[in-house]
Motif scaffolding. Sequence first.
Motif, PDB file in Angstrom:
ATOM      1  N   PRO A 164       0.880 -50.785  30.183  1.00 14.25           N
ATOM      2  CA  PRO A 164       1.152 -51.917  29.889  1.00 14.25           C
ATOM      3  C   PRO A 164       1.871 -52.530  28.977  1.00 14.25           C
ATOM      4  O   PRO A 164       3.655 -53.195  29.138  1.00 14.25           O
ATOM      5  CB  PRO A 164       0.324 -52.269  30.864  1.00 14.25           C
ATOM      6  N   ARG A 165       1.089 -52.391  28.240  1.00 15.40           N
ATOM      7  CA  ARG A 165       1.882 -53.034  26.240  1.00 15.40           C
ATOM      8  C   ARG A 165       3.416 -51.995  25.876  1.00 15.40           C
ATOM      9  O   ARG A 165       4.267 -52.843  25.812  1.00 15.40           O
ATOM     10  CB  ARG A 165       0.985 -52.526  25.024  1.00 15.40           C
ATOM     11  N   LEU A 166       3.565 -50.905  26.376  1.00 14.32           N
ATOM     12  CA  LEU A 166       5.109 -50.522  26.231  1.00 14.32           C
ATOM     13  C   LEU A 166       5.664 -51.015  27.272  1.00 14.32           C
ATOM     14  O   LEU A 166       6.710 -51.385  26.906  1.00 14.32           O
ATOM     15  CB  LEU A 166       4.609 -48.725  26.788  1.00 14.32           C
ATOM     16  N   HIS A 167       5.861 -51.233  28.453  1.00 18.33           N
ATOM     17  CA  HIS A 167       6.149 -51.651  29.617  1.00 18.33           C
ATOM     18  C   HIS A 167       7.509 -53.108  28.891  1.00 18.33           C
ATOM     19  O   HIS A 167       8.100 -53.974  28.371  1.00 18.33           O
ATOM     20  CB  HIS A 167       5.901 -52.181  31.034  1.00 18.33           C
ATOM     21  N   GLU A 168       6.199 -53.768  28.648  1.00 19.85           N
ATOM     22  CA  GLU A 168       6.072 -55.474  27.703  1.00 19.85           C
ATOM     23  C   GLU A 168       7.089 -55.293  26.775  1.00 19.85           C
ATOM     24  O   GLU A 168       8.217 -56.615  26.613  1.00 19.85           O
ATOM     25  CB  GLU A 168       4.871 -56.111  27.582  1.00 19.85           C
ATOM     26  N   LEU A 169       6.637 -54.489  25.846  1.00 20.64           N
ATOM     27  CA  LEU A 169       7.511 -54.320  24.654  1.00 20.64           C
ATOM     28  C   LEU A 169       8.930 -53.403  25.189  1.00 20.64           C
ATOM     29  O   LEU A 169       9.774 -54.598  24.387  1.00 20.64           O
ATOM     30  CB  LEU A 169       7.421 -53.274  23.937  1.00 20.64           C
ATOM     31  N   LEU A 170       9.172 -52.570  26.030  1.00 21.19           N
ATOM     32  CA  LEU A 170      10.515 -52.187  25.983  1.00 21.19           C
ATOM     33  C   LEU A 170      11.293 -54.176  26.917  1.00 21.19           C
ATOM     34  O   LEU A 170      12.955 -54.063  25.921  1.00 21.19           O
ATOM     35  CB  LEU A 170      10.711 -51.932  27.275  1.00 21.19           C
ATOM     36  N   GLU A 171      10.866 -53.993  27.622  1.00 25.20           N
ATOM     37  CA  GLU A 171      11.396 -55.925  28.133  1.00 25.20           C
ATOM     38  C   GLU A 171      11.732 -57.334  27.302  1.00 25.20           C
ATOM     39  O   GLU A 171      13.106 -57.664  27.039  1.00 25.20           O
ATOM     40  CB  GLU A 171      10.007 -56.797  29.012  1.00 25.20           C
TER      41      GLU A 171
END
Length: 204
Positions: free
Chosen positions: A145-152
Motif C-alpha cells: 500500500p505504501r508503494l502505491h501511495e509512493l507511485l501516486e
Amino acid sequence: MRLLAVLWLSVGLVGCASTGSPQRSEEGLIDARAKISMGRCDTKLVADLRKHPVPELDQQAAYVCLQQGEVKAVEALLEDYQQRHVEPPHPDYSAYLLTLAQYARFEMAAEDDVLRLKEGRKLHAQFADFVRRFPDSDYRTEIAPRLHELLEGMAAAEYRLALTAAEAGDREGGRQRMDYVARYYPHTESGREARAWLERLQEE
C-alpha cells in the motif's frame, strides 16, 4: 535544530564503543529505557544507545522517534544496526523502520516537487531492497500500500512539473514530461491525466 543535532550525532558517533564504567553504562541504559517508556526522543537517547549496544532498545527507541517525526534519529539508530550488533534480532524490522523514515522524508517534501521526486526515488530503491533482502518478512504486506501511495505521489509531482514547464512556454519540455508520466505511471491518476493532456495536444 533538533534534526540538525541528531544528524551530527549520526555522523559523529558511528563506530563508537562504550568506554565508561559498568555503573555509568547501566545509568545510561536506565535513562534510555525511561525515555522510551515515556515516548521521548532526543539526542541524548540516541547517544546513550550508540554507546551501549542493546539492539532491542535501538528498535524501540527508533519507533518512538519515528512517531515524533525525528527521521535523523531513526537513521542514526538503525542504519548500521547489523554492523554494530552481532547477529541482532529482527533485522527486517529495523530495515522496515528505515523505509518508514524515508517515507516520512518523502512526505515532508510535499511542497517541493523536485525534492519530492529525489526522496521518492530513494524510497522506491529502499522498498525494492527490503523485498529482496527479506522475502519472508511479515512486513512485506505493509510495503504494497505504501508503494502505491509512493507511485501516486511521484506521478503527481512529475505531472505538476510538466504543467509548469508547458505553462512557462516550454511546450516541448512539458510534452516530454507528460509522455514520461503517461508511460511510467500508467495506472495512477496523474498518468491518466497526462494521457488526456497529450490527446488534447494532438487535437490542437
